[in-house]
Design an enzyme around this catalytic site. Structure first.
Site, short mmCIF file in Angstrom:
data_model
loop_
_atom_site.label_atom_id
_atom_site.label_comp_id
_atom_site.label_asym_id
_atom_site.label_seq_id
_atom_site.Cartn_x
_atom_site.Cartn_y
_atom_site.Cartn_z
N CYS A 1 0.72 -0.90 -0.20
CA CYS A 1 -0.04 -0.17 0.07
C CYS A 1 0.83 1.29 0.00
CB CYS A 1 -1.06 0.12 1.33
SG CYS A 1 -2.56 1.23 1.27
N GLU B 1 -3.73 1.06 -6.24
CA GLU B 1 -2.76 0.15 -6.14
C GLU B 1 -2.83 -0.52 -7.62
OE1 GLU B 1 -0.46 -1.81 -6.40
OE2 GLU B 1 -0.83 -1.60 -4.08
#
Length: 228
Positions: A2, A108
């Protein structure tokens, strides 16, 4: 992993959601990057608080030796769930200093036809995602206490697997209290929270490449990509 997230709710709203006291506040951000300040939920003495700390874990013992450590490396902004209890960097924080990182979305990237297409991952019901975090405090040479955090990642659940091979640990609502309660030992119940889980429904959609540049910010970064 992340590496970027959005955090648009004010501390007052997060305080109501997480049953905490808003001690700090920040402006809405849609492209938070490592080393940036962000709001986290932490247990401070006998109260649960919303505080603003820096993203990237800096334990006290790394600061003590920094003067002779050569060029500074970026502090770790993710911690792998599988190695928390073996890692000297994260072991103590996992036992004694856990926090929640509330985000409206994280980003992402999926590789497609030679390019990387950013995607936003949000909670399907519109509430903030509660990401599992660890924190540390270090006294700087100036005497100031510098508090930092990292986000714990795990293997992807079924929803995330087509997009990436890692994802943040997303805590369901009924796990918030257990994660923040550092008076209880890191037992099997706590470790189970680190496993991939589909109990929190996620919505995933492509967004414009604006998010690729950390200097870009604003609600347009979370808008679905037109024509996708």
């Amino acid at each position: 992993m992340c590496g970027r997230f959005a955090q648009q709710r004010p501390a007052s709203e997060l305080a109501e959601i997480f049953g905490a006291e808003p001690l700090d506040d920040l402006d809405a951000r849609f492209n938070v990057a490592p080393t940036d300040p962000a709001l986290v939920v932490a247990q401070r003495d006998e109260r649960r608080a919303i505080v603003a700390w820096s993203w990237g874990l800096v334990p006290h013992w790394t600061v003590a030796g920094a003067a002779n450590a050569g060029p500074r490396r970026q502090p770790p902004f993710n911690a792998r769930a599988e190695t928390l209890e073996r890692s000297p960097l994260f072991r103590e924080a996992f036992q004694r200093r856990r926090c929640i990182v509330p985000v409206d979305a994280f980003y992402e990237w999926r590789r497609s036809e030679g390019s990387r297409v950013p995607h936003a991952i949000r909670r399907a019901d519109g509430r903030p995602l509660a990401l599992a975090g660890l924190w540390a405090g270090a006294r700087l040479p100036s005497g100031e206490i510098h508090r930092t955090f990292t986000i714990v990642t795990t293997r992807p659940n079924e929803t995330m697997a087509p997009l990436h091979d890692r994802m943040p640990v997303v805590l369901p609502d009924d796990a918030w209290e257990r994660w923040l309660d550092v008076r209880r030992p890191a037992d099997g119940e706590l470790r189970a929270l680190l496993e991939p889980d589909d109990s929190v429904a996620l919505a995933i959609y492509p967004v414009a490449p604006l998010v690729n540049n950390v200097r870009n910010d604003g609600p347009e970064l979370l808008a679905p990509l037109v024509g996708a």
